[in-house]
Enzyme design. Structure first.
Site, PDB file in Angstrom:
ATOM      1  N   HIS A  64     -11.749  16.222  48.947  1.00 54.72           N
ATOM      2  CA  HIS A  64     -12.877  16.772  48.201  1.00 54.72           C
ATOM      3  C   HIS A  64     -13.310  18.072  48.870  1.00 54.72           C
ATOM      4  O   HIS A  64     -13.081  18.280  50.065  1.00 54.72           O
ATOM      5  CB  HIS A  64     -14.047  15.789  48.203  1.00 54.72           C
ATOM      6  CG  HIS A  64     -13.808  14.568  47.381  1.00 54.72           C
ATOM      7  ND1 HIS A  64     -14.827  13.712  47.034  1.00 54.72           N
ATOM      8  CD2 HIS A  64     -12.684  14.038  46.846  1.00 54.72           C
ATOM      9  CE1 HIS A  64     -14.341  12.728  46.312  1.00 54.72           C
ATOM     10  NE2 HIS A  64     -13.043  12.898  46.189  1.00 54.72           N
ATOM     11  N   GLU A  66     -16.093  19.126  49.987  1.00 54.91           N
ATOM     12  CA  GLU A  66     -16.934  18.947  51.170  1.00 54.91           C
ATOM     13  C   GLU A  66     -16.104  18.583  52.399  1.00 54.91           C
ATOM     14  O   GLU A  66     -16.311  19.123  53.490  1.00 54.91           O
ATOM     15  CB  GLU A  66     -17.969  17.833  50.949  1.00 54.91           C
ATOM     16  CG  GLU A  66     -18.905  18.088  49.787  1.00 54.91           C
ATOM     17  CD  GLU A  66     -18.429  17.441  48.487  1.00 54.91           C
ATOM     18  OE1 GLU A  66     -17.231  17.581  48.136  1.00 54.91           O
ATOM     19  OE2 GLU A  66     -19.258  16.815  47.804  1.00 54.91           O
ATOM     20  N   CYS A  94     -20.385  12.651  46.739  1.00 48.25           N
ATOM     21  CA  CYS A  94     -20.097  11.227  46.575  1.00 48.25           C
ATOM     22  C   CYS A  94     -20.376  10.493  47.894  1.00 48.25           C
ATOM     23  O   CYS A  94     -20.708  11.110  48.913  1.00 48.25           O
ATOM     24  CB  CYS A  94     -18.638  11.033  46.167  1.00 48.25           C
ATOM     25  SG  CYS A  94     -17.460  11.409  47.501  1.00 48.25           S
ATOM     26  N   CYS A  97     -18.176  11.684  50.941  1.00 46.45           N
ATOM     27  CA  CYS A  97     -18.583  12.973  51.490  1.00 46.45           C
ATOM     28  C   CYS A  97     -19.931  12.885  52.188  1.00 46.45           C
ATOM     29  O   CYS A  97     -20.137  13.508  53.232  1.00 46.45           O
ATOM     30  CB  CYS A  97     -18.597  14.018  50.382  1.00 46.45           C
ATOM     31  SG  CYS A  97     -16.937  14.341  49.723  1.00 46.45           S
TER      32      CYS A  97
END
Length: 165
Positions: A64, A66, A94, A97
């Site tokens: 992701h 992040e 999410c 993260c």
């Protein structure tokens, strides 16, 4: 959680400046056919980490924006602890993260659009404010939220349109 209505003009201008950088990173994801999410890690007024979704390109469910930005920042600073750093991301993170931010000891999270399906800051759950965690992350949501949301909505509308053909 702080909203953009509660920030001073200087804070808001700085947050918007760095969110623009996160939006540029999300554009890189879009160009690569990934869900357009971008993130930057800022420390002492400069970007030390940059990331965008790379799940498909890297065959990595953890890639992701992040996580990629946190990895980049850790490598740039030579430390897995990012104590004096802020993370700017175009969508509400999410649970994975959010957990990574706690482990990295991020000082402040600034995000754009809420994620009503998977957001773990306020929408679906509140990972960062769990009473059992040993680190607290300051949160500001809604920075350039309209632009961040529009980019994602357009991406998914186009994807649905392509799948109908």
């Amino acid at each position: 959680m702080t909203t953009t209505d509660e920030l001073s003009n200087d804070e808001l201008c700085n947050d918007e400046l760095w969110m623009e950088e996160a939006l540029r990173a999300s554009q890189r994801a879009l160009e690569a056919g990934e869900v357009p999410v971008g993130a930057v890690v800022v420390c002492d007024g400069r970007i030390v980490g940059r990331g965008w979704n790379r799940n498909i390109a890297d065959h990595d469910p953890t890639a992701h924006a992040e996580i990629v930005a946190l990895r980049d920042a850790g490598a740039a600073t030579g430390n897995h602890r990012l104590v004096d750093c802020d993370l700017f991301v175009t969508i509400e993170p999410c649970a994975m993260c959010a957990g990574a931010m706690v482990h990295a000891r991020i000082k402040r999270l600034i995000y754009g659009a809420d994620d009503p399906k998977a957001g773990a800051i306020q929408s679906v759950m509140q990972v960062l404010h769990h009473s059992q965690l040993n680190h607290r992350v300051e949160v500001t949501g809604g920075v350039l939220a309209g632009r961040c949301a529009e980019l994602l909505q357009t991406f998914f509308q186009n994807r649905r349109f392509q799948n109908r053909r």
